[in-house]
Design a protein around this motif. Structure first.
Motif, PDB file in Angstrom:
ATOM      1  N   THR A   1     -20.659  18.673   4.679  1.00 54.39           N
ATOM      2  CA  THR A   1     -20.460  17.595   5.646  1.00 54.39           C
ATOM      3  C   THR A   1     -21.715  16.730   5.722  1.00 54.39           C
ATOM      4  N   ALA A   2     -21.592  15.603   6.396  1.00 50.50           N
ATOM      5  CA  ALA A   2     -22.744  14.718   6.578  1.00 50.50           C
ATOM      6  C   ALA A   2     -23.862  15.431   7.337  1.00 50.50           C
ATOM      7  N   GLU A   3     -23.486  16.277   8.313  1.00 48.36           N
ATOM      8  CA  GLU A   3     -24.483  17.007   9.094  1.00 48.36           C
ATOM      9  C   GLU A   3     -25.242  18.013   8.226  1.00 48.36           C
ATOM     10  N   VAL A   4     -24.531  18.730   7.361  1.00 48.50           N
ATOM     11  CA  VAL A   4     -25.177  19.696   6.468  1.00 48.50           C
ATOM     12  C   VAL A   4     -26.119  18.993   5.514  1.00 48.50           C
TER      13      VAL A   4
ATOM     14  N   ARG B   1     -21.243  26.735   2.753  1.00 48.33           N
ATOM     15  CA  ARG B   1     -20.973  25.706   3.752  1.00 48.33           C
ATOM     16  C   ARG B   1     -20.212  24.515   3.165  1.00 48.33           C
TER      17      ARG B   1
ATOM     18  N   LYS C   1     -30.528  14.496  -1.462  1.00 49.13           N
ATOM     19  CA  LYS C   1     -29.214  14.227  -0.878  1.00 49.13           C
ATOM     20  C   LYS C   1     -28.366  13.362  -1.812  1.00 49.13           C
TER      21      LYS C   1
ATOM     22  N   GLN D   1     -27.664  16.239   5.944  1.00 50.46           N
ATOM     23  CA  GLN D   1     -28.823  15.750   6.679  1.00 50.46           C
ATOM     24  C   GLN D   1     -29.832  16.869   6.902  1.00 50.46           C
ATOM     25  N   ARG D   2     -29.336  18.081   7.220  1.00 46.58           N
ATOM     26  CA  ARG D   2     -30.232  19.222   7.382  1.00 46.58           C
ATOM     27  C   ARG D   2     -30.913  19.575   6.066  1.00 46.58           C
TER      28      ARG D   2
END
Length: 289
Positions: A242-245, A239, A279, A247-248
């Motif tokens: 990204t910021a979304e990844v 993957r 993170k 965060q998950r």
């Protein structure tokens, strides 16, 4: 300075690896092995002393840190944490381990404590252990029946217990050569900088641009031994980061760990901050390319 007096014990001083292995084969669990002794000497003052203490002081040829770009990093049983810091290749290719060594205890302890000793202590708070778990590697054991290699993923069995057999001597740690696009980072949280970690984390990523090809994530102080975050690793592999990844990934950590309350922190606090620290470690690793 502690006023406690060490109890009586027999001090064994082998002159070679072969002699050390012979002593272990004969006396087995009755022997405690000491290289740097920073953990052993403290334990002897506050717990039951071993009947026999075997020091590796006179065993030659074990105090090395050697790097080969094709074979990786070899660390001998008597190599100290300070010895790691003296090697530019460690900082360049194994940054997580170098940073763990840099923040390890005090200068006096770094000059005495050994890297393999940190692994053999099998403490969930071991900083070098956490970094090495993320990097990967094998521990080389020499016993009466010969040499064998144990993958670091299989080395820690429970708190204070490793895969080393009573008649075996840990003689070497081998870390893999750096892969293309490989980068790593280490972070820790403590009450004061010289204290044991209340939480530590290390990451090793293989990147292609901003896409994660492979990942190893390790965390300490959240289980009886250092812990691989294998479930969270799957959220990274293949993957784009990204910021979304991210965060998950941060949200996933609390479902893999099982921290406890102790004098350094609470289980709830560790759960709350573990994902954030991971993170940040990933972001640092990517920024250090």
């Amino acid at each position: 300075m502690s006023s406690r007096i060490l109890p009586d014990f027999d001090l064994l001083l082998p002159q070679s690896v072969a002699e050390a292995v012979e002593l272990l084969s004969t006396h087995r669990d009755r022997i405690t092995v000491m290289a740097g002794g920073t953990d052993v000497m403290v334990a002897m003052k506050f717990a039951q002393s071993p009947a026999q203490l075997m020091s590796l002081e006179n065993v030659p040829g074990l105090a090395y840190v050697l790097f080969d770009p094709e074979k990786g990093l070899r660390i001998g049983a008597k190599a100290t944490v300070a010895d790691l810091l003296a090697q530019a290749e460690v900082k360049r290719h194994y940054r997580a381990l170098w940073h763990a060594a840099q923040t390890f205890a005090t200068g006096q302890v770094r000059n005495t404590a050994t890297v393999l000793g940190n692994l053999l202590r099998a403490s969930p708070a071991g900083d070098c252990s956490c970094a090495i778990y993320a990097i990967g590697g094998v521990v080389v054991l020499q016993g009466s029946s010969g040499r064998r290699e144990v993958d670091i993923d299989d080395f820690w069995l429970s708190y204070g217990v490793t895969a080393r057999r009573p008649d075996e001597l840990a003689v070497e740690l081998i870390l893999p050569p750096p892969a293309a696009g490989s980068r790593s980072a280490f972070k820790r949280m403590t009450r004061v900088s010289e204290d044991l970690a209340k939480l530590n984390v290390a990451v090793r990523l293989e990147m292609s641009g901003n896409t994660c090809i492979d990942a190893r994530l390790a965390m300490g102080c959240v289980a009886p031994t250092p812990l691989r975050l294998t479930r969270t690793e799957t959220l990274l592999k293949g993957r784009e980061l990204t910021a979304e990844v991210l965060q998950r990934v941060a949200a996933s950590v609390q479902w893999e760990i099982s921290p406890i309350d102790d004098k350094r922190s609470t289980a709830e606090y560790r759960k709350q901050v573990s994902g954030v620290l991971l993170k940040r470690a990933i972001q640092e690793a990517c920024g250090a390319a």
